[in-house]
Design an enzyme around this catalytic site. Structure first.
Site, PDB file in Angstrom:
ATOM      1  N   HIS A 147      37.409  51.849  -2.419  1.00 47.42           N
ATOM      2  CA  HIS A 147      38.632  51.050  -2.287  1.00 47.42           C
ATOM      3  C   HIS A 147      39.874  51.872  -2.660  1.00 47.42           C
ATOM      4  O   HIS A 147      40.671  51.493  -3.521  1.00 47.42           O
ATOM      5  CB  HIS A 147      38.554  49.793  -3.166  1.00 47.42           C
ATOM      6  CG  HIS A 147      39.416  48.672  -2.659  1.00 47.42           C
ATOM      7  ND1 HIS A 147      39.091  47.352  -2.833  1.00 47.42           N
ATOM      8  CD2 HIS A 147      40.602  48.672  -1.993  1.00 47.42           C
ATOM      9  CE1 HIS A 147      40.028  46.580  -2.300  1.00 47.42           C
ATOM     10  NE2 HIS A 147      40.967  47.364  -1.783  1.00 47.42           N
ATOM     11  N   ILE A 148      40.021  53.002  -1.973  1.00 51.06           N
ATOM     12  CA  ILE A 148      41.114  53.932  -2.287  1.00 51.06           C
ATOM     13  C   ILE A 148      42.228  53.907  -1.250  1.00 51.06           C
ATOM     14  O   ILE A 148      43.080  54.793  -1.248  1.00 51.06           O
ATOM     15  CB  ILE A 148      40.588  55.377  -2.434  1.00 51.06           C
ATOM     16  CG1 ILE A 148      39.918  55.847  -1.122  1.00 51.06           C
ATOM     17  CG2 ILE A 148      39.630  55.490  -3.618  1.00 51.06           C
ATOM     18  CD1 ILE A 148      39.600  57.339  -1.101  1.00 51.06           C
TER      19      ILE A 148
ATOM     20  N   ARG B  20      51.609  45.113   9.874  1.00 54.74           N
ATOM     21  CA  ARG B  20      52.305  46.345   9.456  1.00 54.74           C
ATOM     22  C   ARG B  20      51.379  47.563   9.505  1.00 54.74           C
ATOM     23  O   ARG B  20      51.739  48.611  10.045  1.00 54.74           O
ATOM     24  CB  ARG B  20      52.856  46.136   8.043  1.00 54.74           C
ATOM     25  CG  ARG B  20      53.777  47.216   7.556  1.00 54.74           C
ATOM     26  CD  ARG B  20      54.311  46.895   6.171  1.00 54.74           C
ATOM     27  NE  ARG B  20      55.285  45.821   6.208  1.00 54.74           N
ATOM     28  CZ  ARG B  20      55.065  44.579   5.776  1.00 54.74           C
ATOM     29  NH1 ARG B  20      53.875  44.253   5.287  1.00 54.74           N
ATOM     30  NH2 ARG B  20      55.997  43.658   5.828  1.00 54.74           N
ATOM     31  N   ILE B  21      50.182  47.445   8.941  1.00 56.31           N
ATOM     32  CA  ILE B  21      49.261  48.587   8.910  1.00 56.31           C
ATOM     33  C   ILE B  21      48.702  48.862  10.295  1.00 56.31           C
ATOM     34  O   ILE B  21      48.619  50.025  10.722  1.00 56.31           O
ATOM     35  CB  ILE B  21      48.136  48.351   7.888  1.00 56.31           C
ATOM     36  CG1 ILE B  21      48.713  48.285   6.468  1.00 56.31           C
ATOM     37  CG2 ILE B  21      47.088  49.458   7.981  1.00 56.31           C
ATOM     38  CD1 ILE B  21      47.717  47.902   5.402  1.00 56.31           C
TER      39      ILE B  21
ATOM     40  N   GLU C 127      32.244  44.469  -4.976  1.00 55.32           N
ATOM     41  CA  GLU C 127      32.762  45.751  -5.461  1.00 55.32           C
ATOM     42  C   GLU C 127      32.576  45.848  -6.978  1.00 55.32           C
ATOM     43  O   GLU C 127      32.994  44.949  -7.703  1.00 55.32           O
ATOM     44  CB  GLU C 127      34.237  45.899  -5.088  1.00 55.32           C
ATOM     45  CG  GLU C 127      34.437  45.977  -3.573  1.00 55.32           C
ATOM     46  CD  GLU C 127      35.869  46.267  -3.158  1.00 55.32           C
ATOM     47  OE1 GLU C 127      36.740  46.416  -4.045  1.00 55.32           O
ATOM     48  OE2 GLU C 127      36.127  46.365  -1.952  1.00 55.32           O
TER      49      GLU C 127
END
Length: 305
Positions: free
Chosen positions: A279-280, A150-151, A261
């Site tokens: 991680h935005i 999808r992305i 992270e």
């Protein structure tokens, strides 16, 4: 009345929907793993994002647990096997973050090719380095998309509108209609890396993609090329990426995800032409609202089934 525990911050619309539907909702977005293990027995469902880990231990302690909602895409923080063994339904909203991640990837490409972060930093230091920041257009460049879900398809649509050539790698054949619609040529991973000016990663986490991009793969890339990762941090072997950039094997990178992270690889912070974000990818108001709404809708359906 079913009780639902929301363990991570989600958009207020999701909470409102649950309450309007008559569910009892407890909102504890800072709950610890130990606290969750203590109280999970009192709930029929939980809602999480990426912070809270729903481990086998948590699932086995949830004697009433019937459903788990993940307000987002990845399910690697949920023990799916343990949930399946107990007959617990797991729902998420994989389509909710697509547009936000797509736009971040395009922004990364523009920023990398035009030295935007370096130029901003130098201006704030009182410098005027106009002639040092001769960049490149995206038009006519080759974008390699690793993972054409999808992305990946969303990135391809925007990149094609900009005038980029699109090549893609996926473990399954890409539908011929999609390839024709988006002007995409499917390649092997090695060929994609050799040809691309930009490589963007959109694969799931797991053993099959762990360190998919290591030094051997990076050496296939052009010395003028960039790599972008908004998928999972361990898809790239970070130490190898640092080496590749330091030794000008590739030109630079943009990373929104990291092997650990918050990241502990401090060498990343000092590299030129490297953009780092915390991680935005899905951190837009629109994406978070959609993630909450879709996850809550699916969670309620699971509880009512």
């Amino acid at each position: 009345m079913s009780r639902i525990l929301v363990c991570d911050p989600i958009d207020d619309e999701g909470i409102r929907m649950l309450k309007d539907a008559g569910f009892e909702v407890d909102y504890n977005p800072s709950i610890t793993a130990a606290e969750l293990k203590q109280v999970i027995k009192d709930y029929d469902a939980v809602v999480v994002r990426s912070r809270t880990k729903i481990t086998r231990e948590i699932i086995e302690a949830g004697s009433r647990l019937r459903a788990i909602g993940r307000a987002g895409v990845g399910l690697d923080n949920i023990d799916l096997e343990a949930a399946k063994e107990r007959g617990i339904k797991v729902v998420n909203a994989p389509e909710s973050l697509t547009q936000s991640v797509v736009e971040l990837v395009i922004g990364f490409m523009v920023a990398l090719s035009r030295y935007m972060c370096n130029a901003d930093k130098s201006m704030k230091e009182g410098k005027w380095l106009k002639t040092q920041y001769l960049g490149n257009e995206l038009y006519g460049k080759t974008l390699g998309i690793v993972g054409f879900g999808r992305i990946g398809r969303g990135v391809a649509r925007v990149a094609r509108a900009i005038g980029m050539k699109i090549v893609a790698y996926d473990v399954v054949p890409i539908d011929e209609n999609i390839k024709q619609e988006l002007g995409v040529e499917q390649k092997s991973l090695d060929d994609l890396l050799k040809e691309s000016d930009f490589v963007t990663l959109h694969v799931p986490g797991g053993p099959s993609t762990y360190h998919l991009i290591d030094l051997q793969k990076l050496k296939l890339m052009k010395p003028t090329s960039f790599i972008i990762n908004t998928s999972r941090g361990n898809v790239i072997k970070e130490d190898d990426l640092v080496y590749a950039i330091k030794n000008r094997i590739i030109a630079g990178a943009a990373l929104d995800v990291f092997e650990v992270e918050p990241p502990t690889n401090k060498e990343l912070f000092s590299l030129e032409r490297v953009i780092l974000t915390p991680h935005i990818g899905g951190e837009t108001a629109e994406a978070q609202r959609l993630a909450a709404v879709l996850t809550v809708q699916r969670l309620m359906e699971a509880l009512r089934a």
